[in-house]
Design a protein around this motif. Structure first.
Motif, mmCIF file in Angstrom:
data_model
loop_
_atom_site.group_PDB
_atom_site.id
_atom_site.type_symbol
_atom_site.label_atom_id
_atom_site.label_comp_id
_atom_site.label_asym_id
_atom_site.label_seq_id
_atom_site.Cartn_x
_atom_site.Cartn_y
_atom_site.Cartn_z
ATOM 1 N N GLU A 107 1.508 0.000 -1.240
ATOM 2 C CA GLU A 107 2.700 -0.810 -1.464
ATOM 3 C C GLU A 107 2.969 -1.741 -0.282
ATOM 4 O O GLU A 107 3.426 -2.866 -0.454
ATOM 5 C CB GLU A 107 3.914 0.100 -1.706
ATOM 6 N N LYS A 108 2.676 -1.266 0.927
ATOM 7 C CA LYS A 108 2.909 -2.112 2.092
ATOM 8 C C LYS A 108 1.863 -3.224 2.206
ATOM 9 O O LYS A 108 2.175 -4.364 2.551
ATOM 10 C CB LYS A 108 2.903 -1.262 3.368
ATOM 11 N N LEU A 109 0.584 -2.883 1.921
ATOM 12 C CA LEU A 109 -0.497 -3.838 2.151
ATOM 13 C C LEU A 109 -0.736 -4.786 0.982
ATOM 14 O O LEU A 109 -1.455 -5.779 1.138
ATOM 15 C CB LEU A 109 -1.797 -3.075 2.460
ATOM 16 N N LYS A 110 -0.159 -4.497 -0.163
ATOM 17 C CA LYS A 110 -0.465 -5.266 -1.376
ATOM 18 C C LYS A 110 -0.178 -6.754 -1.205
ATOM 19 O O LYS A 110 -0.991 -7.604 -1.585
ATOM 20 C CB LYS A 110 0.322 -4.689 -2.559
ATOM 21 N N ILE A 111 0.952 -7.089 -0.633
ATOM 22 C CA ILE A 111 1.335 -8.502 -0.471
ATOM 23 C C ILE A 111 0.324 -9.225 0.419
ATOM 24 O O ILE A 111 -0.152 -10.322 0.091
ATOM 25 C CB ILE A 111 2.748 -8.611 0.124
ATOM 26 N N LEU A 498 -11.071 7.643 6.677
ATOM 27 C CA LEU A 498 -10.188 7.169 5.608
ATOM 28 C C LEU A 498 -8.927 8.022 5.507
ATOM 29 O O LEU A 498 -7.836 7.512 5.247
ATOM 30 C CB LEU A 498 -10.933 7.167 4.274
ATOM 31 N N ALA A 499 -9.080 9.338 5.689
ATOM 32 C CA ALA A 499 -7.918 10.230 5.609
ATOM 33 C C ALA A 499 -6.869 9.850 6.640
ATOM 34 O O ALA A 499 -5.664 9.865 6.360
ATOM 35 C CB ALA A 499 -8.363 11.682 5.804
ATOM 36 N N LEU A 500 -7.299 9.475 7.837
ATOM 37 C CA LEU A 500 -6.363 9.062 8.883
ATOM 38 C C LEU A 500 -5.718 7.718 8.551
ATOM 39 O O LEU A 500 -4.516 7.528 8.736
ATOM 40 C CB LEU A 500 -7.092 8.968 10.227
ATOM 41 N N LEU A 501 -6.526 6.781 8.044
ATOM 42 C CA LEU A 501 -6.001 5.448 7.740
ATOM 43 C C LEU A 501 -5.018 5.482 6.575
ATOM 44 O O LEU A 501 -3.974 4.828 6.605
ATOM 45 C CB LEU A 501 -7.158 4.497 7.424
ATOM 46 N N PHE A 502 -5.340 6.249 5.549
ATOM 47 C CA PHE A 502 -4.470 6.326 4.373
ATOM 48 C C PHE A 502 -3.216 7.154 4.628
ATOM 49 O O PHE A 502 -2.300 7.160 3.807
ATOM 50 C CB PHE A 502 -5.230 6.907 3.180
ATOM 51 N N ASP A 503 -3.175 7.858 5.758
ATOM 52 C CA ASP A 503 -2.001 8.659 6.109
ATOM 53 C C ASP A 503 -1.109 7.919 7.115
ATOM 54 O O ASP A 503 -0.265 8.518 7.769
ATOM 55 C CB ASP A 503 -2.438 10.005 6.693
ATOM 56 N N ASN A 504 -1.334 6.611 7.237
ATOM 57 C CA ASN A 504 -0.570 5.813 8.191
ATOM 58 C C ASN A 504 0.145 4.670 7.469
ATOM 59 O O ASN A 504 -0.400 3.569 7.335
ATOM 60 C CB ASN A 504 -1.500 5.255 9.268
ATOM 61 N N PRO A 505 1.369 4.890 6.979
ATOM 62 C CA PRO A 505 2.084 3.835 6.255
ATOM 63 C C PRO A 505 2.427 2.617 7.105
ATOM 64 O O PRO A 505 2.822 1.581 6.560
ATOM 65 C CB PRO A 505 3.368 4.546 5.778
ATOM 66 N N ASN A 506 2.279 2.736 8.431
ATOM 67 C CA ASN A 506 2.616 1.622 9.315
ATOM 68 C C ASN A 506 1.417 0.729 9.638
ATOM 69 O O ASN A 506 1.555 -0.232 10.385
ATOM 70 C CB ASN A 506 3.198 2.160 10.624
ATOM 71 N N ILE A 507 0.259 1.026 9.085
ATOM 72 C CA ILE A 507 -0.936 0.254 9.399
ATOM 73 C C ILE A 507 -0.821 -1.161 8.842
ATOM 74 O O ILE A 507 -0.262 -1.386 7.766
ATOM 75 C CB ILE A 507 -2.201 0.960 8.854
ATOM 76 N N GLY A 508 -1.335 -2.135 9.581
ATOM 77 C CA GLY A 508 -1.320 -3.525 9.138
ATOM 78 C C GLY A 508 -2.585 -3.892 8.388
ATOM 79 O O GLY A 508 -3.619 -3.220 8.527
ATOM 80 N N TRP A 509 -2.520 -4.972 7.615
ATOM 81 C CA TRP A 509 -3.661 -5.380 6.789
ATOM 82 C C TRP A 509 -4.862 -5.762 7.653
ATOM 83 O O TRP A 509 -5.996 -5.383 7.341
ATOM 84 C CB TRP A 509 -3.271 -6.528 5.874
#
Length: 560
Positions: A107-111, A498-509
């Motif tokens: 949801e965060k990265l979609k835009i 991937l588990a670490l990246l997908f568990d970080n809602p603050n990650i930027g595109w």
């Protein structure tokens, strides 16, 4: 003043010892000193009480014997005034990578993902590396000499799904050839999970299999009657070897061979993974010959598979007929077996509980067994969801115009779980989308035949993405290496990262995309790999099944 003698002279008396030092003066009340006195003027009542108590303790040191009693009394007095209903709450912070937060990341990265137009056409630029020693070419040598008299018949039962059965077939060819025995067409064991009653000839071209091996291993579809009479025409009466997994070829020579010479027919059940990956070159050659040359899907399966390949290439004409294939393992049985937790709540929990009991009764409820979904996810053992696959591919540079063929069974809760993937890749296709209802009718009730169709379409794709491991991608990677000059052309994601990246809602595109491009590049680099000890020859055909082609030979072959 004269020094004293250490040794007294005769007639003189021994000197007296020195006098004891004076004792320190005792504290006496009324003295004007820096000590604490409760009677000094100007002191407060609290100060006077403290000084009085201290003076009593110092004068009567035995009161320290009652100190523990005083302490306990004070604690009991405090506990009596405190409320026992209030329990302190200790907040537990989950370990990074242990929680499924991919929907929040999406949801965060979609835009930003949809606004990113900087990517080149990844389907055409994904493979850049070439093997430093030149490419590889298939070089499985067939024998053109006659076979000596057979030592007897070997009958095996192949268990598991399509590709586990394939392992059994190829290993059976190798064992029969090594023992100079005649191989009876393997029987496929019916499994409670796959529930496919298909026989060998329903999936593979039996005549082609026998003719390809005729000068290396004898293969028949029936044991002579005069031998079967000894067993009342029932193969279950034949002596059965219970062989340990990954047994060496020497075991077959030292233990199985004498029984074969004695009985003239033996049975090995089950047979999957009953031969070590490491074996002499003669045994490896037979494995290569069976897997890459002799095993060909039956004409109906091969025809439909090639038709679907042509349709995929036609639809992806704008990309030069290149498409990407994905082996997506998010069926209910895979989700249940993984013991991972996703975002389905109580309904998912109940569904998985029923699926485990139905497929593996009692396996997951044994006393003492502890299941830790968070640890499983951190270790990269959870199957990737359709959402995660789509997000990962977009980060790797594949845009929403990319044509994708998805090989899978029935996806768990597909109406919900597939929606994000279809949103990111509207050109996604499955065999059910590519083929008509009439074309699929003969195969729908047979999981192995449906898997064979998926295998064919994935084999011919420009890019293959594996998401969960297993026999299907391992065989496919080896087969693709055999076809494409030693390069698997396969993306193998680092699921721990991937588990670490997908568990970080603050990650930027930009950060996420950089990580995905690095992962894609790593798969390209690892496309060329040679077989190491204990590696499967069905995944790493170099160098046992392939020979190196230097650059001059490659140039001559391309010129002709």
């Amino acid at each position: 003043m004269h020094a004293k003698n250490r040794v007294p002279n005769s007639g003189q008396s021994t000197p007296s010892p020195p006098a004891s030092p004076l004792r320190s003066p005792r504290y006496r009340p009324g003295r004007k000193s820096g000590r604490c006195s409760p009677f000094q003027p100007g002191r407060t009542i609290a100060h006077r009480f403290s000084c009085l108590l201290l003076s009593v303790l110092l004068r009567r040191q035995r009161i320290f014997l009652f100190a523990p009693l005083i302490y306990i009394s004070g604690m009991l007095l405090y506990m009596g005034t405190a409320s026992v209903d209030v329990i302190p709450v200790v907040k537990h912070r989950p370990s990074p990578g242990s929680v499924y937060r991919s929907p929040q990341v999406y949801e965060k990265l979609k835009i930003y993902m949809n606004a990113d137009n900087s990517s080149a056409d990844a389907i055409s630029t994904v493979w850049k590396n070439s093997y430093k020693g030149g490419q590889w070419r298939p070089c499985v040598n067939k024998s053109y000499e006659g076979l000596p008299e057979s030592n007897g018949y070997v009958y095996v039962e192949a268990n598991g799904g399509l590709n586990q059965q394939r392992t059994s077939i190829c290993n059976a060819v190798a064992v029969a050839g090594y023992l100079n025995a005649t191989l009876l067409i393997p029987n496929f064991h019916f499994h409670s999970i796959w529930r496919d009653p298909s026989k060998f000839k329903d999936i593979y071209d039996e005549e082609y299999f026998i003719s390809t091996l005729k000068n290396d291993v004898r293969v028949v579809d029936k044991i002579p009657e005069y031998i079967m009479e000894r067993f009342d025409h029932n193969l279950t009466n034949v002596y059965n070897f219970r062989i340990k997994a990954w047994s060496s070829i020497r075991y077959y020579r030292d233990v199985v061979m004498p029984k074969l010479l004695e009985e003239k027919v033996i049975r090995i059940s089950p047979f999957a993974n009953r031969l070590s990956f490491d074996a002499p070159p003669a045994v490896q050659r037979l494995r290569c010959l069976a897997n890459y040359e002799a095993l060909r899907f039956s004409s109906p399966i091969l025809s439909l598979g090639e038709t679907l390949v042509a349709r995929m290439k036609e639809r992806s004409a704008n990309s030069g007929g290149k498409y990407l294939s994905v082996h997506l393992r998010f069926e209910e049985d895979m989700v249940a077996f993984s013991c991972c937790v996703f975002d389905g709540g109580e309904l998912e929990k109940e569904d998985m509980k029923k699926a485990r009991e139905r497929g593996w009764k009692g396996k997951f409820t044994k006393p003492g067994r502890v299941i830790r979904p968070g640890a499983i996810r951190i270790n990269g053992k959870c199957p990737l969801t359709p959402l995660e696959v789509g997000l990962m591919l977009r980060g790797m540079g594949f845009d929403n115009n990319t044509y994708i063929f998805m090989a899978s069974g029935k996806i768990y809760n597909s109406e919900k779980t597939m929606a994000p993937l279809l949103e990111m890749f509207p050109n996604l296709q499955t065999k059910e989308m590519l083929a008509s209802e009439e074309e699929l009718v003969p195969y729908k009730r047979f999981s192995s035949r449906m898997a064979a169709i998926d295998y064919t379409v994935c084999l011919h794709s420009e890019v293959f993405l594996t998401t969960q491991g297993g026999n299907f991608p391992h065989f496919l990677m080896g087969h693709r290496r055999y076809r494409y000059g030693g390069h698997s052309k396969t993306i193998r994601p680092d699921k721990r990262r991937l588990a670490l990246l997908f568990d970080n809602p603050n990650i930027g595109w930009r950060t996420f995309k950089r990580q995905m491009l690095n992962m894609r590049s790593h798969s390209d680099t690892k496309g060329f790999e040679l077989k190491r000890p204990n590696d499967s020859i069905y995944t790493f055909p170099c160098p046992d099944c392939m020979c190196r082609t230097n650059k001059s030979e490659a140039a001559r072959s391309s010129a002709t």
